[in-house]
Design a protein around this motif. Structure first.
Motif, short mmCIF file in Angstrom:
data_model
loop_
_atom_site.label_atom_id
_atom_site.label_comp_id
_atom_site.label_asym_id
_atom_site.label_seq_id
_atom_site.Cartn_x
_atom_site.Cartn_y
_atom_site.Cartn_z
N ILE A 188 -2.06 -2.57 -8.87
CA ILE A 188 -3.16 -1.63 -9.10
C ILE A 188 -3.80 -1.23 -7.78
O ILE A 188 -4.09 -0.05 -7.53
CB ILE A 188 -4.21 -2.24 -10.05
CG1 ILE A 188 -3.65 -2.33 -11.47
CG2 ILE A 188 -5.51 -1.43 -10.03
CD1 ILE A 188 -4.54 -3.08 -12.43
N ARG A 189 -4.02 -2.21 -6.92
CA ARG A 189 -4.64 -1.92 -5.63
C ARG A 189 -3.76 -0.99 -4.80
O ARG A 189 -4.25 -0.05 -4.18
CB ARG A 189 -4.90 -3.21 -4.86
CG ARG A 189 -5.64 -2.98 -3.55
CD ARG A 189 -6.03 -4.30 -2.89
NE ARG A 189 -6.77 -4.04 -1.68
CZ ARG A 189 -6.22 -3.75 -0.51
NH1 ARG A 189 -4.91 -3.69 -0.41
NH2 ARG A 189 -6.97 -3.51 0.56
N MET A 190 -2.45 -1.23 -4.81
CA MET A 190 -1.55 -0.37 -4.05
C MET A 190 -1.53 1.04 -4.63
O MET A 190 -1.47 2.03 -3.89
CB MET A 190 -0.14 -0.97 -4.05
CG MET A 190 -0.04 -2.33 -3.37
SD MET A 190 -0.77 -2.38 -1.72
CE MET A 190 0.30 -1.25 -0.84
N ARG A 199 -3.10 6.71 -4.30
CA ARG A 199 -3.83 7.86 -4.82
C ARG A 199 -4.77 8.43 -3.76
O ARG A 199 -4.86 9.65 -3.57
CB ARG A 199 -4.63 7.44 -6.06
CG ARG A 199 -5.47 8.56 -6.67
CD ARG A 199 -6.35 8.00 -7.77
NE ARG A 199 -7.27 6.99 -7.26
CZ ARG A 199 -8.00 6.19 -8.04
NH1 ARG A 199 -7.88 6.26 -9.35
NH2 ARG A 199 -8.82 5.30 -7.51
N SER A 200 -5.47 7.54 -3.04
CA SER A 200 -6.40 8.00 -2.02
C SER A 200 -5.68 8.70 -0.88
O SER A 200 -6.16 9.72 -0.34
CB SER A 200 -7.21 6.82 -1.48
OG SER A 200 -8.02 6.26 -2.49
N LEU A 227 -0.63 2.88 7.51
CA LEU A 227 -1.86 2.14 7.83
C LEU A 227 -2.53 1.60 6.59
O LEU A 227 -3.05 0.48 6.58
CB LEU A 227 -2.82 3.03 8.62
CG LEU A 227 -2.41 3.35 10.06
CD1 LEU A 227 -3.35 4.38 10.66
CD2 LEU A 227 -2.36 2.10 10.92
N THR A 228 -2.56 2.39 5.52
CA THR A 228 -3.23 1.93 4.30
C THR A 228 -2.39 0.91 3.54
O THR A 228 -2.90 0.24 2.64
CB THR A 228 -3.57 3.11 3.38
OG1 THR A 228 -2.39 3.88 3.13
CG2 THR A 228 -4.63 3.99 4.01
N PRO A 287 -10.55 2.62 -2.39
CA PRO A 287 -11.22 3.46 -1.40
C PRO A 287 -11.28 4.91 -1.83
O PRO A 287 -10.39 5.41 -2.53
CB PRO A 287 -10.33 3.29 -0.16
CG PRO A 287 -8.97 3.04 -0.72
CD PRO A 287 -9.20 2.21 -1.96
N SER A 288 -12.32 5.57 -1.39
CA SER A 288 -12.42 7.00 -1.61
C SER A 288 -11.54 7.72 -0.59
O SER A 288 -11.06 7.13 0.38
CB SER A 288 -13.87 7.46 -1.46
OG SER A 288 -14.28 7.33 -0.09
#
Length: 230
Positions: free
Chosen positions: A94-96, A101-102, A123-124, A167-168
């Motif tokens: 879910i976090r990935m 998505r961001s 990087l993300t 994150p946004s």
């Protein structure tokens, strides 16, 4: 055993909602073995096999792999243990997905080039520990000299940011910009000179070379959303 209590593959398929092919695969994989065979070689299954197949279907729909399911059926692991482990794995997924998505939204909004998009994605994808290591390496490289004011180093470490779990778009963009600055050797050299001024208690104002360079690197551009403090 009375054959009336046994089920053919077709009957199991109707009762469980699984396809005949799936049941046959489960049987061939020894996930749910047939109870016995007819003289003609057709597989027959008892009520226990039916219940095991229903459990297999439920666990598979929850995304649990056949190896783990086999261990549950063999009583090597409990359903609770497998569920807990897979819930943790789903949290990571879910976090990935949230990060992905961001990145996609940031790319769509900014019109990033393919190279910028790859950098942003890479990087993300870093773990929290890897992002912390990136920041620590930057701080050690810039403020690691003995002449550096230790209080200033401690302040920088305490103020280092990290990405939140969801994150946004602005936070992703801010993190990518921060990571780019930390990799910029000119920026690092400028901060080293700035740290040297502060360590020797020399006034750092905008007219000095170090102060002017630092302002040039950090001069505000478009409004940014700050990252979460670590």
């Amino acid at each position: 055993m009375n054959s009336a209590t046994l089920y053919s593959i077709g009957e199991l398929s109707r009762r469980t909602g699984l396809s005949v092919r799936t049941i046959r695969f489960s049987s061939d994989s020894e996930v749910v073995a047939p109870t016995e065979r007819t003289p003609a070689g057709y597989r027959l299954y008892d009520l226990d096999a039916l219940q095991r197949l229903e459990l297999v279907r439920t666990l598979r729909e929850l995304g649990i792999d056949l190896t783990a399911i086999r261990r549950v059926l063999n009583r090597e692991l409990s359903v609770a243990e497998v569920a807990s482990a897979h819930a943790d794995a789903v949290d990571v997924q879910i976090r990935m997905l949230q990060l992905r998505r961001s990145v996609l939204r940031a790319t769509a909004r900014s019109g990033s080039s393919p190279q910028e998009t790859r950098l942003m994605h890479r990087l993300t994808q870093l773990s929290g520990e890897e992002r912390r290591r990136l920041i620590d390496d930057f701080i050690d490289g810039v403020f690691g000299e003995e002449s550096t004011d230790p209080d200033a180093v401690a302040m920088v470490r305490s103020a280092t940011p990290d990405l939140p779990d969801d994150p946004s778009t602005d936070q992703v963009a801010a993190w990518v910009e921060l990571a780019g600055l930390m990799r910029d050797e000119d920026f690092r050299d400028c901060l080293r000179r700035t740290a040297g001024h502060q360590a020797h208690r020399r006034t750092l104002d905008i007219e000095t070379e170090a102060g002017g360079e630092l302002m040039a690197f950090t001069r505000p551009g478009p409004a940014k959303v700050p990252l979460r403090r670590a």
